[in-house]
Design a protein around this motif. Structure first.
Motif, mmCIF file in Angstrom:
data_model
loop_
_atom_site.group_PDB
_atom_site.id
_atom_site.type_symbol
_atom_site.label_atom_id
_atom_site.label_comp_id
_atom_site.label_asym_id
_atom_site.label_seq_id
_atom_site.Cartn_x
_atom_site.Cartn_y
_atom_site.Cartn_z
ATOM 1 N N GLU A 296 0.832 -1.203 0.000
ATOM 2 C CA GLU A 296 0.000 0.000 0.000
ATOM 3 C C GLU A 296 0.866 1.252 0.000
ATOM 4 O O GLU A 296 0.593 2.219 -0.723
ATOM 5 C CB GLU A 296 -0.922 -0.004 1.221
ATOM 6 N N SER A 297 1.955 1.231 0.784
ATOM 7 C CA SER A 297 2.842 2.391 0.843
ATOM 8 C C SER A 297 3.489 2.661 -0.503
ATOM 9 O O SER A 297 3.703 3.817 -0.882
ATOM 10 C CB SER A 297 3.934 2.164 1.897
ATOM 11 N N ARG A 299 2.142 1.770 -3.355
ATOM 12 C CA ARG A 299 1.078 1.784 -4.365
ATOM 13 C C ARG A 299 1.311 0.694 -5.410
ATOM 14 O O ARG A 299 1.194 0.921 -6.627
ATOM 15 C CB ARG A 299 0.985 3.169 -5.013
ATOM 16 N N GLN A 451 10.113 6.675 2.722
ATOM 17 C CA GLN A 451 9.468 6.543 1.407
ATOM 18 C C GLN A 451 10.516 6.537 0.286
ATOM 19 O O GLN A 451 10.380 7.191 -0.732
ATOM 20 C CB GLN A 451 8.442 7.656 1.199
ATOM 21 N N LEU A 468 3.851 13.424 3.729
ATOM 22 C CA LEU A 468 3.010 12.234 3.560
ATOM 23 C C LEU A 468 1.647 12.452 4.208
ATOM 24 O O LEU A 468 0.616 11.997 3.687
ATOM 25 C CB LEU A 468 3.698 11.004 4.161
ATOM 26 N N ARG A 469 1.612 13.152 5.337
ATOM 27 C CA ARG A 469 0.326 13.441 5.991
ATOM 28 C C ARG A 469 -0.528 14.349 5.107
ATOM 29 O O ARG A 469 -1.745 14.158 4.991
ATOM 30 C CB ARG A 469 0.567 14.089 7.355
ATOM 31 N N GLN A 471 -0.546 14.412 2.021
ATOM 32 C CA GLN A 471 -1.026 13.592 0.910
ATOM 33 C C GLN A 471 -2.057 12.555 1.363
ATOM 34 O O GLN A 471 -2.488 11.718 0.565
ATOM 35 C CB GLN A 471 0.157 12.870 0.258
ATOM 36 N N ASN A 472 -2.412 12.614 2.671
ATOM 37 C CA ASN A 472 -3.370 11.672 3.260
ATOM 38 C C ASN A 472 -2.909 10.219 3.127
ATOM 39 O O ASN A 472 -3.721 9.309 2.957
ATOM 40 C CB ASN A 472 -4.765 11.838 2.621
ATOM 41 N N ARG A 473 -1.602 10.009 3.213
ATOM 42 C CA ARG A 473 -1.074 8.651 3.176
ATOM 43 C C ARG A 473 -1.270 8.021 4.552
ATOM 44 O O ARG A 473 -0.986 8.634 5.594
ATOM 45 C CB ARG A 473 0.408 8.657 2.811
ATOM 46 N N SER A 475 0.353 5.532 5.897
ATOM 47 C CA SER A 475 1.575 5.041 6.540
ATOM 48 C C SER A 475 2.792 5.578 5.809
ATOM 49 O O SER A 475 2.708 6.036 4.662
ATOM 50 C CB SER A 475 1.609 3.514 6.570
#
Length: 500
Positions: A296-297, A299, A451, A468-469, A471-473, A475
């Protein structure tokens, strides 16, 4: 329960009873008898007897042991004094004399693959032996010569020289052995001589943690001590496996045996026969499993699959081809890499010098690079890391992760035994019940990447987490390094605690 050595024995599989009111499905491939096949194959299966000199531990291997008494009880000292006075010379506690070696013997199985006298068995059957004898089906005993061994896959090749006519068996294609297929094993269980057992293929691709090339065929054909090194046959009389291990609480067969697939064994045996050693392909990478969270991280479409590169060793074949940390290997030389442990086997089986295409997942898309496969060195060189930057900041908290981190200083380098060339941001404290604690991050671990981007300062680490936050990721994928090596850790992005 434990993994024990094995060979072959057999128990007949029983078909499930049909449900009431339903006709039983026919089994067109079920043999009426294994006798014709057994008669054909028995002459090619041999017993292997080995002997070696072993230094006696106490002069007398049969010296009695002191009984166990409750610690501190009066019997403890009484037993010790009594047994020490009555032990024979050379025994523990008795007057010492030069220890004399004693002769030990062991039995195993093997099979002839060439009428010129080439015999294949397990390495552990002959390991350490001073003398190896091959006993044919008619009880003829012949001194054997060790051609070569491969401890990594537990395979050994022997040669016997005789005017006696020999019968050889053919290798089969283990990839065609499907779960539920009939198989037959022949071997030397408990030293009883040629014994035939039968069963089915119970499972494929078993990893029993005996080595990085584990890919065992599981069978319920009875395999016991002394069967090790013997063949597992399909119904065409072809060798599809070498019986090697059993899973048993008692040391006897409970219907869970493991065989080395013939497609692996045949290649290893051929190399040993030709040159006495095995040349394996080598990439020069450290890898780890792709989990759902890592997928998921990154993609990665299709969920968890492939092998994640945790580290590409400098000057290794992978690094020279442009493969880097954070890449996911999806295909290697035309073969799909479904999971991490498949990659070492595929690479090892690739001929040294091959220019192999490698399909990678990188930066959200597939890329293909070409790597020239090198030979696995006896001792793999460790990758070097660039020099660390000078100290730039004090320890700081990474909001929402439960981490306090700091740049690497001389004090922290000494405190956590970090390498002189270590680079990154060191964790100095982990809060209980935090996302970092959930992932077993500890003080002294070094964050090398976030990342798949290098971090060298606390500010860089915090900026990447905040990005990353935004970007609403859910994790962040961290590359963590410690004394055990490097690994990727998907860390849940908890929200920073708000003020009162």
């Amino acid at each position: 329960m434990r993994i024990a050595t094995v060979f072959f024995a057999a128990t007949l599989a029983v078909a499930a009873l049909p449900a009431p009111g339903h006709a039983q499905a026919p089994l067109p491939n079920a043999p009426q008898s294994f006798a014709p096949l057994a008669r054909q194959l028995l002459p090619a299966v041999v017993n292997i007897s080995t002997s070696q000199n072993v230094q006696a531990r106490a002069g007398r291997p049969d010296a009695p042991e002191v009984p166990q008494a409750p610690p501190g009880s009066p019997f403890e000292e009484f037993f010790r004094d009594f047994f020490n006075r009555n032990r024979p010379p050379g025994a523990p506690g008795a007057p010492q004399e030069p220890q004399r070696p004693r002769r030990t013997q062991s039995l195993g199985s093997g099979f002839i693959v060439d009428t010129a006298g080439i015999v294949v068995t397990n390495n552990h059957v002959i390991d350490g032996a001073d003398e190896i004898n091959v006993i044919l089906h008619d009880n003829t005993s012949i001194r054997a010569e060790l051609v070569g061994t491969d401890p990594r896959t537990d395979i050994a090749v022997l040669r016997i020289r005789t005017d006696h006519p020999l019968t050889a068996v053919q290798w089969g294609n283990s990839d065609e052995a499907a779960v539920g297929d009939w198989v037959m094993a022949i071997g030397n269980p408990f030293g009883l001589g040629g014994s035939v057992t039968a069963g089915i293929v119970s499972a494929r691709g078993r990893d029993i943690r005996q080595g990085m090339y584990d890919d065992f065929i599981q069978t319920d054909a009875a395999i016991n001590r002394g069967n090790s090194g013997g063949p597992l046959f399909n119904m065409r009389g072809e060798v599809v496996g070498i019986n090697t291990a059993i899973y048993s609480p008692s040391g006897g067969s409970i219907g869970i045996g493991f065989s080395i697939p013939s497609n692996l064994a045949r290649n290893i045996a051929a190399q040993l026969q030709d040159g006495g050693r095995v040349r394996r392909g080598w990439l020069g990478v450290n890898i780890q499993q792709v989990t759902d969270e890592i997928a998921e991280s990154l993609r990665l479409p299709g969920g968890a699959r492939g092998a994640l590169i945790a580290r590409a060793q400098e000057d290794g074949p992978a690094a020279k081809a442009g493969i880097r940390s954070g890449d996911v290997v999806l295909r290697f030389n035309g073969q799909e890499v479904r999971e991490m442990r498949a990659l070492p086997r595929i690479v090892a089986d690739t001929r040294v010098g091959t220019e192999a295409p490698v399909v990678l997942w990188r930066d959200g898309r597939e890329e293909t690079v070409t790597v020239t496969v090198a030979e696995l060195p006896a001792e793999q060189a460790q990758a070097q890391t660039p020099s660390a930057p000078r100290d730039q900041a004090r320890p700081a908290e990474v909001a929402g992760l439960g981490l306090r981190v700091a740049p690497i200083s001389n004090e922290l380098r000494e405190r956590f035994s970090l390498r002189a060339e270590q680079r990154g941001v060191v964790i100095v404290d982990v809060a209980a019940d935090s996302p970092a604690a959930e992932r077993d991050l500890r003080a002294g671990d070094v964050i090398v990447e976030v990342q798949q981007e290098r971090v060298t300062t606390v500010q860089e680490l915090q900026e990447r987490i905040e990005r990353l936050r935004r970007q609403n990721r859910p994790s962040a994928l961290l590359l963590i390094e410690n004394a055990q090596g490097q690994r990727f850790v998907p860390l849940r992005l908890g929200r920073p605690r708000q003020g009162p």
